[in-house]
Write a protein that holds these residues in place. Structure first.
Motif, PDB file in Angstrom:
ATOM      1  N   GLN A 109      10.274  41.005 -11.454  1.00 12.04           N
ATOM      2  CA  GLN A 109      10.887  40.450 -10.258  1.00 12.04           C
ATOM      3  C   GLN A 109      10.067  39.113  -9.892  1.00 12.04           C
ATOM      4  N   ASN A 129      17.570  50.078 -12.139  1.00 12.46           N
ATOM      5  CA  ASN A 129      18.403  50.069 -13.325  1.00 12.46           C
ATOM      6  C   ASN A 129      19.114  51.102 -13.425  1.00 12.46           C
ATOM      7  N   GLY A 188      14.610  46.519 -18.638  1.00  8.84           N
ATOM      8  CA  GLY A 188      13.757  45.231 -17.665  1.00  8.84           C
ATOM      9  C   GLY A 188      12.646  44.875 -18.131  1.00  8.84           C
ATOM     10  N   GLU A 237      20.372  41.014 -20.740  1.00 11.96           N
ATOM     11  CA  GLU A 237      20.339  39.858 -20.899  1.00 11.96           C
ATOM     12  C   GLU A 237      20.262  38.991 -21.914  1.00 11.96           C
ATOM     13  N   GLY A 243      17.558  37.634  -8.775  1.00 12.84           N
ATOM     14  CA  GLY A 243      17.505  39.086  -9.100  1.00 12.84           C
ATOM     15  C   GLY A 243      18.157  40.080  -7.885  1.00 12.84           C
ATOM     16  N   PRO A 244      17.786  41.520  -8.306  1.00 16.07           N
ATOM     17  CA  PRO A 244      18.581  42.313  -7.059  1.00 16.07           C
ATOM     18  C   PRO A 244      18.372  42.452  -5.672  1.00 16.07           C
ATOM     19  N   GLU A 285      13.096  39.147 -14.902  1.00 20.06           N
ATOM     20  CA  GLU A 285      14.044  40.300 -15.360  1.00 20.06           C
ATOM     21  C   GLU A 285      15.263  39.853 -15.757  1.00 20.06           C
ATOM     22  N   GLU A 286      15.832  38.942 -15.087  1.00 17.61           N
ATOM     23  CA  GLU A 286      17.191  38.283 -15.377  1.00 17.61           C
ATOM     24  C   GLU A 286      17.180  37.564 -16.474  1.00 17.61           C
ATOM     25  N   TYR A 287      16.227  37.457 -17.204  1.00 19.00           N
ATOM     26  CA  TYR A 287      16.320  36.365 -18.462  1.00 19.00           C
ATOM     27  C   TYR A 287      15.833  37.322 -19.806  1.00 19.00           C
ATOM     28  N   SER A 291       9.200  35.356 -10.179  1.00 20.98           N
ATOM     29  CA  SER A 291      10.152  34.294 -10.687  1.00 20.98           C
ATOM     30  C   SER A 291       9.472  33.103 -11.789  1.00 20.98           C
ATOM     31  N   ARG A 314      18.430  32.370 -11.734  1.00 20.57           N
ATOM     32  CA  ARG A 314      19.253  33.458 -11.634  1.00 20.57           C
ATOM     33  C   ARG A 314      18.718  34.462 -10.570  1.00 20.57           C
TER      34      ARG A 314
END
Length: 325
Positions: free
Chosen positions: A173, A94, A149, A199, A183-184, A192-194, A175, A181
């Motif tokens: 990280q 981040n 995150g 987010e 991730g990086p 973490e994307e949710y 799933s 979505r």
């Protein structure tokens, strides 16, 4: 099962502690669970390179050392890919300017003339909660810290798991949706994307817009959403239920994998109390084998926003006394 390492724990030393966040860098002098002196936080985004960040951290720590010259060691809790054994930080997910390998322990130790221990920030939080906080006396637990995150720390059989070459328990990280979505690192459905603060705010803005209500991301922080939900806002309440279902999916997977004595949740959204914990328990009751659910213990972190600092300080104290677990 209760562990036994507490009985022989060395008295804590005064240390310098750093809790590095995606928004700010907190630096303090600690002694056990006491925070003796806090410096003004450093804004993470104000610096253009790892070298600038470390120089600013060292300036602040030297000021604290002037007041507390007896500080015996430095504990650094930093997010991202940490090699505890080498004292190297590879990347900060981040913090875009930190995108390469840096020997943090060597740089900080050379600048301050003190022994330095570097670990993942969520591991520091877990260390604090395990040794002196909500997980004190337990031989196994999972700590989850929610903020910019999602970080994780795992204790199994009286040992904090750190991984072979970079920190393990990068639970943000993992799933929750095989086609979700991205991730990086190209990992689809990364939780973490949710459930990161940004987010959650973006999802809230979209949910309000769908019913004709215009809100900014600044109006949809976890604290403001919690206040709205407690006031009966239907959209905020649904956002918390949805958040609990997503977080519950991660906890379900970990429960089936590890069956720890407890899950300890801290930071950000966790401060909402029963707004989060009640639907989280209900979600897990629906998804877990009854014996697993009966053994499930979920509790808030004892040390709240200071857990990372306290854990980094405890690690530094134990490191200086050759008793770091």
């Amino acid at each position: 099962m209760i562990n036994t390492h507490m009985a022989t724990m060395n008295p804590p030393l005064e240390t310098l502690a750093v809790d590095f966040g995606g928004t700010s860098i907190k630096i303090a002098v600690t002694k056990g669970e006491q925070i003796l002196k806090k410096a003004a936080p450093l804004p993470t985004a104000a610096f253009g390179s790892p070298e600038e960040i470390m120089a600013a951290m060292c300036r602040t720590m030297k000021e604290l050392l002037h007041e507390h010259p007896q500080a015996a060691a430095v504990g650094l809790g930093m997010p991202g890919w940490v090699d505890f054994y080498k004292g190297v930080l590879y990347q900060l997910t981040n913090v875009p300017v930190w995108n390469r390998e840096v020997p943090v322990r060597e740089v900080i130790s050379s600048a301050l003339g003190l022994p330095v221990v570097l670990d993942n920030d969520a591991n520091c939080m877990a260390y604090a909660e395990w040794k002196l906080g909500a997980g004190k006396g337990l031989e196994s637990l999972v700590c989850l810290t929610l903020g910019t995150g999602l970080g994780g720390g795992i204790v199994i059989h009286d040992r904090l798991l750190r991984g072979r070459n970079v920190s393990c328990a990068e639970l943000g990280q993992t799933s929750i949706h095989f086609n979700g979505r991205v991730g990086p690192f190209g990992n689809k459905g990364a939780i973490e994307e949710y459930v990161g603060n940004n987010e959650l705010a973006a999802d809230a803005v979209q949910a309000y817009a769908a019913v004709g209500i215009c809100k900014t991301a600044e109006e949809c922080t976890p604290r403001r959403l919690a206040a709205a939900a407690q006031a009966g806002d239907a959209i905020a309440l649904e956002l918390y239920r949805d958040f609990a279902e997503k977080l519950g999916t991660l906890i379900m997977n970990l429960m089936y994998t590890l069956v720890p004595h407890a899950f300890i949740i801290g930071g950000g959204v966790a401060n909402a109390g029963e707004l989060l914990f009640a639907p989280l328990q209900e979600t897990l009751k629906q998804q877990l084998f009854p014996v697993h659910y009966q053994a499930l213990r979920i509790c808030p972190a004892r040390f709240g926003a200071d857990a990372g600092l306290i854990g980094a300080g405890l690690m530094a104290s134990d490191y200086a006394q050759h008793s770091l677990l």
